[in-house]
Design a protein around this motif. Sequence first.
Motif, PDB file in Angstrom:
ATOM      1  N   THR A  81      -0.852  20.815  45.748  1.00  0.00           N
ATOM      2  CA  THR A  81      -1.961  20.845  46.706  1.00  0.00           C
ATOM      3  C   THR A  81      -1.996  19.572  47.548  1.00  0.00           C
ATOM      4  O   THR A  81      -2.324  19.630  48.733  1.00  0.00           O
ATOM      5  N   SER A  85      -1.821  19.768  51.506  1.00  0.00           N
ATOM      6  CA  SER A  85      -2.896  19.325  52.400  1.00  0.00           C
ATOM      7  C   SER A  85      -2.416  18.222  53.327  1.00  0.00           C
ATOM      8  O   SER A  85      -2.778  18.218  54.500  1.00  0.00           O
ATOM      9  N   SER A 146      -3.989  25.337  50.389  1.00  0.00           N
ATOM     10  CA  SER A 146      -3.917  23.941  50.843  1.00  0.00           C
ATOM     11  C   SER A 146      -2.834  23.740  51.905  1.00  0.00           C
ATOM     12  O   SER A 146      -2.855  22.737  52.617  1.00  0.00           O
ATOM     13  N   ASN A 153      -9.628  17.393  56.983  1.00  0.00           N
ATOM     14  CA  ASN A 153      -8.452  16.522  57.022  1.00  0.00           C
ATOM     15  C   ASN A 153      -7.871  16.425  58.428  1.00  0.00           C
ATOM     16  O   ASN A 153      -7.495  15.349  58.878  1.00  0.00           O
ATOM     17  N   SER A 202      -7.553  14.758  48.363  1.00  0.00           N
ATOM     18  CA  SER A 202      -7.009  16.011  47.858  1.00  0.00           C
ATOM     19  C   SER A 202      -6.829  15.941  46.348  1.00  0.00           C
ATOM     20  O   SER A 202      -7.138  16.896  45.629  1.00  0.00           O
ATOM     21  N   ASN A 206      -8.862  18.417  43.783  1.00  0.00           N
ATOM     22  CA  ASN A 206      -8.132  19.417  43.004  1.00  0.00           C
ATOM     23  C   ASN A 206      -8.042  19.090  41.522  1.00  0.00           C
ATOM     24  O   ASN A 206      -8.025  19.980  40.689  1.00  0.00           O
TER      25      ASN A 206
END
Lengths: 281, 295
Positions: A81, A85, A146, A153, A202, A206
């Motif tokens: 992830t 991201s 993601s 972001n 991130s 997560n």
Amino acid sequence: MTNSSARDKVISYFFLIIVGVLLASPFLYMVSIALASDATTVKSAFTFVPREFEWTNFTSIFTHNNLGVYLKNSVIITVFTIMGSVLSASVVSYGFARIKARGSRVLFIVLLSTMMIPGEVTMVPQFIIFRHLEWVNTFYPLIVPSFFAGAFNVFLIRQFVMGIPKSLDEAAMIDGMGHPGIYLKIIMPLTYPILAAIAIFSFSWNWGNFMGPLIYINDPNKMPLALGVQLMTTVGGGQMPPWNLVMVASLFLTIPMVLVYLFGQRFVYEANINGGSSGIK
Amino acid sequence: MRRGDGKWFYLFISPWLIGFVGLTLGPILFSIYMSFTDWDLFQSPNFVGLANYINLLTDDPLFWKSVGNTFFYALISIPLGMSISLWIAYYLNKKIKGITFFRILFYLPSVVPVVASSLLFVHLLAPTEGLINKALRIFGIQGPAWLLDPTWVKPALIIMSLWGVGGGVVLLLAGMKGIPQEMYEAASIDGARNTQSFFHITFPMLTPVIFFNLVTGIIGALQTFAQVFIVTSGGPDNSSQMVVPYLFQNAFQFYKMGYASSIAWVLFIMIMALTLIVFRSSALWVHYEEGKAND
């Protein structure tokens, strides 16, 4: 130094120490429970200051419980992830920051407005989509989204890129460089600090995410730590959960967050300053 | 605009665009449709018109109870948390030895994953053996059974939220550092005392940050989920049930996908309305420096 500032100092220390003790004591209690023996756990006779030091709790949890598996799953999910991201938001933000095209303004407003929609609105339909794809009980529903660039972001990196002088791109363009080259060789390397901040955001989102795994993962062998540790407390038949081991697992959940914060706070502060104080979580 | 830029623009933003269509716009439209059906995930959905919404708003006491609990929680935890964090930030802004240690210590609880803090607070709030009641006993106070007591379970969740108050402190602290020192010097020449300069300089200058904390605080509080799910399961007697756990229960435990979707939309409207009210009110109390109004 005047009298009043000495008095001010005493008051400040007094206040900071009292609040500090209040805020630190839950951590100490967590460690104390994690070090308690099974006998103490059954009686729930935990003490604030540890009386027992069952360090074996920290090893037995790997053999008697699923902790190793939960940890591995958490690491896999967070690594992917974070990659998703950072990469996707970086690419997309270049488009929004540096390329003028028909519809770019409107799309940026659309992107910003998606930040206002609570996740609960899309939660149920997303579940149905992923269920149709037969992705329930896999990591895909937790990882794949993601890779589609989170609005927050993108916004953060775009703000940062806007601060990079445009003359840099223009010079490169005159040298015959196209958008992929400018992005990869000029803009992206300059955004490393903000990308680091996004990696941290991130990670923290997560690593501790509970609701996502709760919805999608039923198989204990695929659960990340945040869900696995909760599962440890749901023992049936009127039995007492192994609270000492639960707290060991909670420490494993907490310590990486603390470490990432301690080592990464510099980037987070920078992101906050550049992003105009937008969100620490 | 250069020729061929359009192609590059759409190529660069394609990850977001695909995600927006597939994971946001599509699901939103789907969710609107679902909220007008009685879909249980297994049989084909029936269109029931406004029945879900009517049922929800006029005939579901549990929904209203969860709305009431959510607002009670938000209405107390947000102002309380914000005043405490302002107070803490004021002291963390002092130039004294060891202040970095305190800054780190005060921030740490807010990085603890909510699952871990929830499981920990189950113990801290335990009726007889819990640390909080043990501490109260030192002062001769017999603490309540917190999580088992319908009147004390919401205050218990509020206490839990206060542990993570350091998250908002960071921004306040950054805001305080941005206030020009000359303003305080000028004020002290004019004879202002500490409390006066706090209320006439520090507080007004911090209102943009306070506004930000308020908006994110409202959105966060209305979306409370894991604490309730883990610590209380909504009990006792639904006195800690909140909107999102109730939505989750309807969707993933009762498989009432249509009903859950209508709850999601009512939640969306509540969040939107509150955010708008706060934004509208901001003209009255949020102080922006001249020329910085667009910050």
